[in-house]
Design a protein around this motif. Structure first.
Motif, PDB file in Angstrom:
ATOM      1  N   ASN A   1       0.775  -1.105   0.266  1.00 27.53           N
ATOM      2  CA  ASN A   1      -0.140  -0.286  -0.057  1.00 27.53           C
ATOM      3  C   ASN A   1       1.011   1.078   0.084  1.00 27.53           C
ATOM      4  O   ASN A   1       1.287   1.350   0.588  1.00 27.53           O
ATOM      5  CB  ASN A   1      -0.893  -0.219   0.977  1.00 27.53           C
ATOM      6  N   GLY A   2       0.782   2.085  -0.976  1.00 28.14           N
ATOM      7  CA  GLY A   2       1.691   3.074  -1.137  1.00 28.14           C
ATOM      8  C   GLY A   2       2.679   2.600  -2.414  1.00 28.14           C
ATOM      9  O   GLY A   2       2.535   1.505  -3.060  1.00 28.14           O
ATOM     10  N   ASP A   3       3.695   3.927  -2.087  1.00 26.25           N
ATOM     11  CA  ASP A   3       4.608   4.284  -3.546  1.00 26.25           C
ATOM     12  C   ASP A   3       5.776   2.663  -3.145  1.00 26.25           C
ATOM     13  O   ASP A   3       6.847   1.690  -4.353  1.00 26.25           O
ATOM     14  CB  ASP A   3       5.758   5.185  -3.377  1.00 26.25           C
ATOM     15  N   TYR A   4       6.158   2.564  -1.356  1.00 22.11           N
ATOM     16  CA  TYR A   4       7.722   1.774  -0.919  1.00 22.11           C
ATOM     17  C   TYR A   4       6.780   1.249   0.190  1.00 22.11           C
ATOM     18  O   TYR A   4       5.670   1.274   1.128  1.00 22.11           O
ATOM     19  CB  TYR A   4       8.494   2.598  -0.505  1.00 22.11           C
ATOM     20  N   PRO A   5       6.892   0.015   0.215  1.00 14.77           N
ATOM     21  CA  PRO A   5       7.094  -0.092   1.636  1.00 14.77           C
ATOM     22  C   PRO A   5       7.770  -0.001   2.713  1.00 14.77           C
ATOM     23  O   PRO A   5       8.658   0.783   2.303  1.00 14.77           O
ATOM     24  CB  PRO A   5       7.621  -2.118   1.775  1.00 14.77           C
ATOM     25  N   ASP A   6       6.819  -0.315   4.154  1.00 17.18           N
ATOM     26  CA  ASP A   6       7.521   0.434   4.774  1.00 17.18           C
ATOM     27  C   ASP A   6       8.177  -0.699   6.339  1.00 17.18           C
ATOM     28  O   ASP A   6       7.370  -1.577   5.280  1.00 17.18           O
ATOM     29  CB  ASP A   6       6.926   2.189   5.810  1.00 17.18           C
ATOM     30  N   GLN A   7       8.520  -0.518   7.308  1.00 14.08           N
ATOM     31  CA  GLN A   7       8.630  -1.727   7.844  1.00 14.08           C
ATOM     32  C   GLN A   7       7.390  -2.384   8.785  1.00 14.08           C
ATOM     33  O   GLN A   7       8.109  -3.540   8.850  1.00 14.08           O
ATOM     34  CB  GLN A   7       9.860  -0.935   9.066  1.00 14.08           C
ATOM     35  N   ASN A   8       6.922  -2.121   8.259  1.00 15.46           N
ATOM     36  CA  ASN A   8       5.013  -2.344   8.826  1.00 15.46           C
ATOM     37  C   ASN A   8       4.630  -3.195   7.418  1.00 15.46           C
ATOM     38  O   ASN A   8       5.047  -5.009   8.509  1.00 15.46           O
ATOM     39  CB  ASN A   8       4.504  -2.007   9.486  1.00 15.46           C
ATOM     40  N   ASP A   9       5.241  -3.200   6.530  1.00 14.62           N
ATOM     41  CA  ASP A   9       5.320  -3.964   5.237  1.00 14.62           C
ATOM     42  C   ASP A   9       5.980  -5.046   5.858  1.00 14.62           C
ATOM     43  O   ASP A   9       5.790  -6.267   5.332  1.00 14.62           O
ATOM     44  CB  ASP A   9       4.972  -3.700   3.537  1.00 14.62           C
ATOM     45  N   VAL A  10       7.418  -5.488   5.999  1.00  9.90           N
ATOM     46  CA  VAL A  10       7.982  -6.158   6.380  1.00  9.90           C
ATOM     47  C   VAL A  10       7.880  -6.887   7.756  1.00  9.90           C
ATOM     48  O   VAL A  10       7.432  -8.377   7.806  1.00  9.90           O
ATOM     49  CB  VAL A  10       9.496  -5.326   6.537  1.00  9.90           C
ATOM     50  N   PHE A  11       7.294  -6.710   8.826  1.00  3.90           N
ATOM     51  CA  PHE A  11       7.251  -7.444   9.518  1.00  3.90           C
ATOM     52  C   PHE A  11       5.702  -8.211   8.978  1.00  3.90           C
ATOM     53  O   PHE A  11       6.307  -9.420   9.592  1.00  3.90           O
ATOM     54  CB  PHE A  11       6.524  -6.547  10.922  1.00  3.90           C
ATOM     55  N   ALA A  12       5.040  -7.985   8.496  1.00  5.90           N
ATOM     56  CA  ALA A  12       3.485  -9.105   8.590  1.00  5.90           C
ATOM     57  C   ALA A  12       4.672  -9.549   7.459  1.00  5.90           C
ATOM     58  O   ALA A  12       3.631 -10.331   7.231  1.00  5.90           O
ATOM     59  CB  ALA A  12       2.756  -8.257   7.437  1.00  5.90           C
ATOM     60  N   ALA A  13       5.640  -9.104   6.705  1.00  8.75           N
ATOM     61  CA  ALA A  13       5.931 -10.730   5.450  1.00  8.75           C
ATOM     62  C   ALA A  13       6.907 -11.560   6.244  1.00  8.75           C
ATOM     63  O   ALA A  13       6.707 -12.411   6.047  1.00  8.75           O
ATOM     64  CB  ALA A  13       6.538  -9.443   4.597  1.00  8.75           C
ATOM     65  N   SER A  14       7.001 -11.466   7.592  1.00  5.77           N
ATOM     66  CA  SER A  14       7.761 -12.032   7.970  1.00  5.77           C
ATOM     67  C   SER A  14       7.237 -13.721   8.389  1.00  5.77           C
ATOM     68  O   SER A  14       7.394 -14.114   8.758  1.00  5.77           O
ATOM     69  CB  SER A  14       8.034 -11.785   9.664  1.00  5.77           C
ATOM     70  N   LYS A  15       5.757 -13.466   8.004  1.00  5.64           N
ATOM     71  CA  LYS A  15       5.099 -14.393   7.955  1.00  5.64           C
ATOM     72  C   LYS A  15       4.857 -15.013   7.224  1.00  5.64           C
ATOM     73  O   LYS A  15       4.394 -16.830   6.435  1.00  5.64           O
ATOM     74  CB  LYS A  15       3.020 -14.279   8.162  1.00  5.64           C
ATOM     75  N   ASN A  16       5.369 -14.761   5.856  1.00  8.74           N
ATOM     76  CA  ASN A  16       5.367 -15.495   4.286  1.00  8.74           C
ATOM     77  C   ASN A  16       7.081 -15.835   3.885  1.00  8.74           C
ATOM     78  O   ASN A  16       7.146 -14.800   3.310  1.00  8.74           O
ATOM     79  CB  ASN A  16       4.667 -14.830   3.662  1.00  8.74           C
ATOM     80  N   GLN A  17       7.636 -16.471   5.166  1.00 11.84           N
ATOM     81  CA  GLN A  17       9.650 -16.321   4.732  1.00 11.84           C
ATOM     82  C   GLN A  17       9.217 -17.446   3.813  1.00 11.84           C
ATOM     83  O   GLN A  17       8.832 -18.993   3.773  1.00 11.84           O
ATOM     84  CB  GLN A  17       9.431 -16.810   5.345  1.00 11.84           C
ATOM     85  N   ILE A  18       9.861 -17.269   2.316  1.00  8.99           N
ATOM     86  CA  ILE A  18       9.583 -18.221   1.149  1.00  8.99           C
ATOM     87  C   ILE A  18      11.303 -18.513   0.998  1.00  8.99           C
ATOM     88  O   ILE A  18      11.381 -20.158   0.372  1.00  8.99           O
ATOM     89  CB  ILE A  18       9.195 -17.913   0.247  1.00  8.99           C
ATOM     90  N   ALA A  19      12.338 -18.086   1.796  1.00 11.29           N
ATOM     91  CA  ALA A  19      13.285 -19.339   1.261  1.00 11.29           C
ATOM     92  C   ALA A  19      14.458 -17.848   3.002  1.00 11.29           C
ATOM     93  O   ALA A  19      13.790 -17.458   2.805  1.00 11.29           O
ATOM     94  CB  ALA A  19      13.897 -18.611   0.253  1.00 11.29           C
TER      95      ALA A  19
END
Ligand code: AHM
Ligand code: MG
Length: 342
Positions: A146-164
């Protein structure tokens, strides 16, 4: 198992990734990390000759003194990841803030936007003693941004989607241990061919073992569960565990975790009742999380003391957490102690 010669098929890393149906975006990132590893291994080998095995005179965001090699390794990884358009956001142990990759391009395919979290040089205190060091990395799928770039909250949420996840171990051999899904594979770098070759495609961690890794110097700062677990191991055959244990602590997580894939055991860096280490020392995004994925995909188990990794959402980029991982039965014994004592 021999790691000194290529296996029969001479499968190189690029070919293996293709065989595993890794997307081209993910393959590019993994290959970039491998290239960075080759360069870091080279620099590390000549660090003493080049006068690069000492402190750089800078303190990082963790309050730890940066070594020349920490900074050089960080620059090398960033240089290689810049060439990967899907590596949108970067988290490095050596950089306080979230980095947006200048070479990144947000894709309309949500599955192709990644955050890469890495410790460019794990085991920094081993540099000046010419001991084991490594690079650890995690690839997180960012999903919708959401937005032009990810922010750190996007990274925190993505920690649930570790693919490698993977690490590159600069020891007598340079090894890459990698998972992009269910299994964990080991590659060795060939000095002759200048690339990584598969040496084992399904690493497994024995369910039970009799070796533990913990910094014993901090025993007075441990919680009651860690103290009981280690006391029971140390009591050996006559004690409650009924067997003798061995202990190893290398000062580099990569080396102690690597032993788990060879002969099992448990690696413990608990929370310490000591200023600055109340939640442990190791960082969630680029140490605990990738190592947990590797260990669990090899049949082991990983927890963060009382807390399960799966239910955890970080709230800062360099958040420190307790780390316990290794042979399933050993980790469960310690987990049960946590359940009883807390
Ligand atoms: P680093 O990333 O700055 O090298 O710190 C992490 C390292 C781990 O590799 C290792 O397990 C731990 O720190 C050792 O810490 P200690 O010196 O407290 O035993
Ligand atoms: Mg580290």
């Amino acid at each position: 198992m021999s790691i000194s010669s290529k296996n029969d098929q001479n499968t190189d890393l690029a070919f293996w990734l293709k065989n595993q149906n890794a997307s081209s975006a993910l393959s590019q990132i993994v290959l970039a990390m491998a290239e960075a590893g080759i360069e870091i291994a080279h620099v590390a080998k000549s660090a003493a000759l080049d006068g690069k095995s000492g402190a750089a005179g800078i303190v990082n965001v963790q309050g730890e003194e940066q070594k020349d090699l920490d900074i050089i390794s960080n620059d090398i990884v960033l240089e290689h990841l810049k060439k990967c358009p899907s590596a949108i956001a970067l988290v490095s142990e050596e950089v306080p803030e979230l980095l947006i990759n200048p070479g990144g391009e947000i894709s309309s395919d949500d599955e192709k936007n990644y955050a890469i979290c890495f410790d460019p040089l794990d085991g920094s205190s081993n540099i000046e003693t010419n001991s084991a060091i490594g690079t650890i990395f995690s690839v997180l799928q960012l999903g919708v941004i959401n937005g032009d770039y990810p922010d750190q909250n996007d990274v925190f949420a993505a920690s649930k989607n570790q693919i490698a996840a993977g690490y590159i171990y600069y020891g007598p051999a340079t090894l890459l241990i990698l998972t992009i899904g269910k299994s964990v594979a080991m590659f060795a770098f060939s000095e002759v061919d200048k690339q990584f070759f598969l040496v084992q495609d399904q690493l497994t961690i024995p369910k039970t073992a009799s070796e533990y890794s913990i910094n014993m110097a901090y025993a007075r700062f441990w919680d009651a569960s860690t103290t009981t677990y280690i006391n029971d191991c140390q009591s050996g055959k006559p004690g409650p565990r009924g067997k003798d244990f061995n202990m190893r602590w290398s000062g580099a997580m990569i080396a102690d975790v690597h032993k788990l894939f060879v002969r099992g055991g448990v690696f413990i860096y608990p929370a310490l009742k000591k200023p600055g280490s109340e939640t442990g020392k190791l960082r969630f995004l680029y140490e605990a999380l990738p190592m947990a994925m590797l260990v669990e995909n090899a049949g082991g188990k990983a927890i963060m003391g009382k807390q399960e990794i799966s239910g955890f959402l970080p709230s800062s980029l360099h958040q420190r957490v307790p780390v316990i991982l290794g042979s399933k039965e050993e980790v469960e014994i310690l987990q049960n102690l946590y359940r009883q004592k807390h």
